[in-house]
Design an enzyme around this catalytic site. Structure first.
Site, PDB file in Angstrom:
ATOM      1  CE  LYS A  18      50.265  48.492  37.691  1.00 33.35           C
ATOM      2  NZ  LYS A  18      48.929  48.315  38.280  1.00 33.35           N
ATOM      3  N   GLY A  65      42.678  36.525  42.661  1.00 31.95           N
ATOM      4  CA  GLY A  65      43.821  37.053  41.922  1.00 31.95           C
ATOM      5  C   GLY A  65      45.075  37.103  42.763  1.00 31.95           C
ATOM      6  N   GLY A 109      49.805  41.995  40.693  1.00 30.87           N
ATOM      7  CA  GLY A 109      50.190  43.227  41.373  1.00 30.87           C
ATOM      8  C   GLY A 109      49.018  43.906  42.057  1.00 30.87           C
TER       9      GLY A 109
HETATM   10  P1  NAP Z   1      48.297  40.742  36.670  1.00 30.39           P
HETATM   11  O1  NAP Z   1      49.419  41.082  37.586  1.00 30.39           O
HETATM   12  O2  NAP Z   1      48.593  40.371  35.257  1.00 30.39           O
HETATM   13  O3  NAP Z   1      47.439  39.544  37.342  1.00 30.39           O
HETATM   14  C1  NAP Z   1      46.382  38.956  36.644  1.00 30.39           C
HETATM   15  C2  NAP Z   1      45.602  38.016  37.555  1.00 30.39           C
HETATM   16  O4  NAP Z   1      44.484  37.514  36.809  1.00 30.39           O
HETATM   17  C3  NAP Z   1      46.383  36.800  38.031  1.00 30.39           C
HETATM   18  O5  NAP Z   1      45.966  36.449  39.313  1.00 30.39           O
HETATM   19  C4  NAP Z   1      45.975  35.732  37.016  1.00 30.39           C
HETATM   20  O6  NAP Z   1      46.023  34.409  37.516  1.00 30.39           O
HETATM   21  C5  NAP Z   1      44.516  36.068  36.814  1.00 30.39           C
HETATM   22  N1  NAP Z   1      44.005  35.567  35.554  1.00 30.39           N
HETATM   23  C6  NAP Z   1      44.287  36.050  34.308  1.00 30.39           C
HETATM   24  N2  NAP Z   1      43.629  35.312  33.378  1.00 30.39           N
HETATM   25  C7  NAP Z   1      42.926  34.363  34.060  1.00 30.39           C
HETATM   26  C8  NAP Z   1      42.049  33.308  33.665  1.00 30.39           C
HETATM   27  N3  NAP Z   1      41.745  33.110  32.376  1.00 30.39           N
HETATM   28  N4  NAP Z   1      41.494  32.530  34.611  1.00 30.39           N
HETATM   29  C9  NAP Z   1      41.765  32.747  35.932  1.00 30.39           C
HETATM   30  N5  NAP Z   1      42.599  33.729  36.372  1.00 30.39           N
HETATM   31  C10 NAP Z   1      43.179  34.518  35.447  1.00 30.39           C
HETATM   32  O7  NAP Z   1      47.259  41.955  36.576  1.00 30.39           O
HETATM   33  P2  NAP Z   1      46.957  43.099  37.658  1.00 30.39           P
HETATM   34  O8  NAP Z   1      47.846  44.258  37.432  1.00 30.39           O
HETATM   35  O9  NAP Z   1      46.910  42.502  39.014  1.00 30.39           O
HETATM   36  O10 NAP Z   1      45.480  43.573  37.186  1.00 30.39           O
HETATM   37  C11 NAP Z   1      44.366  42.724  37.355  1.00 30.39           C
HETATM   38  C12 NAP Z   1      43.087  43.473  36.932  1.00 30.39           C
HETATM   39  O11 NAP Z   1      42.904  44.627  37.761  1.00 30.39           O
HETATM   40  C13 NAP Z   1      43.131  44.001  35.487  1.00 30.39           C
HETATM   41  O12 NAP Z   1      41.857  43.805  34.913  1.00 30.39           O
HETATM   42  C14 NAP Z   1      43.411  45.477  35.643  1.00 30.39           C
HETATM   43  O13 NAP Z   1      42.831  46.252  34.592  1.00 30.39           O
HETATM   44  C15 NAP Z   1      42.679  45.771  36.955  1.00 30.39           C
HETATM   45  N6  NAP Z   1      43.242  46.933  37.633  1.00 30.39           N
HETATM   46  C16 NAP Z   1      42.412  47.987  37.854  1.00 30.39           C
HETATM   47  C17 NAP Z   1      42.897  49.103  38.502  1.00 30.39           C
HETATM   48  C18 NAP Z   1      41.971  50.268  38.746  1.00 30.39           C
HETATM   49  O14 NAP Z   1      42.466  51.368  39.018  1.00 30.39           O
HETATM   50  N7  NAP Z   1      40.669  50.079  38.701  1.00 30.39           N
HETATM   51  C19 NAP Z   1      44.233  49.160  38.933  1.00 30.39           C
HETATM   52  C20 NAP Z   1      45.059  48.055  38.703  1.00 30.39           C
HETATM   53  C21 NAP Z   1      44.549  46.942  38.042  1.00 30.39           C
HETATM   54  P3  NAP Z   1      47.395  33.539  37.397  1.00 30.39           P
HETATM   55  O15 NAP Z   1      48.252  33.965  38.542  1.00 30.39           O
HETATM   56  O16 NAP Z   1      46.924  32.147  37.489  1.00 30.39           O
HETATM   57  O17 NAP Z   1      48.002  33.887  36.046  1.00 30.39           O
END
Ligand code: NAP
Length: 293
Positions: A73, A133, A136
């Site tokens: 992204k 979080g 993105g």
């Molecule tokens: P991303 O950029 O990979 O960010 C992941 C986040 O989760 C980071 O803040 C990371 O912390 C944290 N994290 C991951 N594993 C962790 C753990 N074991 N303990 C604590 N923190 C942890 O992902 P993203 O794109 O932002 O997406 C995040 C979530 O939103 C996903 O589940 C995705 O499916 C969901 N989402 C949903 C929609 C929707 O339309 N409903 C749209 C977009 C995303 P660190 O910075 O410390 O690594």
């Protein structure tokens, strides 16, 4: 959607890695079928080393656009010719349109967040919020909150504090928003802050299938009945995070509406057709009820 692809079928892609958890092909092809359009949505699992070549391929094959998902992204930004205002601020996109070889990038997650929360606008305006979080989607959530709900404060909590500090600085610089307070994910100190937030958002991937027993908080004592608790995760539909929230009597929202609304906005950017929101919601609900998650 026709029963078969034709030479003039409009193609829409998805690039990410891995992509096996995505619902986007299901949602978009459902919408295409409901509207009886000659479009087709195809997912592609693309290794990082092939990102540019994959995009050049989509252009060469006359795709009209594509979605971008984890982990591209932000990485894809230098390859895009035009970025929308929200994409520039957030620094991440999920939707690209292709027009005569020119790529335009958008972040429709913002629309997904706003449409999900719009019914609660009077409760949310000028309140304190907590966002877990710093990926993105957290950036898209923060952008949507600042632009639509005039937060008095956003507590930003992330495992890696430095990533949250970068976001704080970015919104200070780009939107002149100075009320983000970064906190580390050290649970005992957080109860009071989370309790004082009208809206608490989980924008981490913690609790997502298959790690369904994980949660960024570990008890219902973090929540109360006057709060709105929003988990972006849609698989499972009730995460541990939302289970704790429900037990406290709070209003709970999962990520399904956001998923559908962000898809709707992307669909409209590609096709200029209205997305059949209620029909897709109904069909998707049935499909998800019939499967394990
Ligand atoms: P991303 O950029 O990979 O960010 C992941 C986040 O989760 C980071 O803040 C990371 O912390 C944290 N994290 C991951 N594993 C962790 C753990 N074991 N303990 C604590 N923190 C942890 O992902 P993203 O794109 O932002 O997406 C995040 C979530 O939103 C996903 O589940 C995705 O499916 C969901 N989402 C949903 C929609 C929707 O339309 N409903 C749209 C977009 C995303 P660190 O910075 O410390 O690594």
């Amino acid at each position: 959607m026709q029963d078969f692809l034709r030479l003039k079928t409009n193609l829409i892609g998805l690039i990410g890695h891995p992509i096996k958890q995505t619902y986007s092909p299901l949602i978009h092809n459902l919408a295409i079928k409901i509207k009886n359009l000659d479009y087709y949505y195809l997912p592609f699992d693309v290794e990082s080393i092939n990102l540019k070549r994959a995009i050049d391929g989509l252009i060469a094959l006359n795709f009209i656009g594509f979605n971008v998902t984890i982990p591209y992204k932000s990485k894809v930004l230098p390859l895009i010719n035009y970025l929308s205002e929200e994409a520039l601020v957030i620094g991440a996109i999920n939707t690209v349109t292709i027009n005569e070889g020119n790529l335009s990038g958008y972040n429709t997650d913002v629309f997904g967040v706003v449409e999900t929360l719009i019914n609660y606008k009077s409760d949310l305006i000028e309140k304190e919020f907590t966002v877990f979080g710093a990926g993105g989607s957290a950036r898209a959530v923060i952008y949507a909150l600042i632009k639509n709900f005039k937060p008095t404060k956003i507590y930003l909590i992330n495992r890696t504090e430095d990533r949250a500090l970068v976001i704080k600085e970015s919104f200070r610089e780009k939107l002149k928003f100075n009320s983000i307070e970064v906190l580390n994910l050290v649970l005992p100190d957080l109860v009071e802050i989370i309790q004082s937030s009208k809206l608490v958002v989980n924008a981490t991937s913690v609790g997502m299938y298959p790690e369904v027993d994980d949660s960024v908080i570990n008890s219902e004592k973090f929540f109360n009945k006057d709060q709105i608790i929003f988990d972006l995760i849609y698989n499972p539909q009730e995460t541990k995070f939302l289970e704790y929230a429900k037990r406290s009597g709070a209003t709970t929202i999962n990520g399904l509406d956001m998923l559908i609304y962000q898809a709707a906005k992307s669909f409209e950017l590609w096709t200029s057709e209205e997305f059949p929101i209620s029909e897709v919601k109904q069909e998707l609900g049935k499909i998800l009820r019939d499967s394990y998650y």
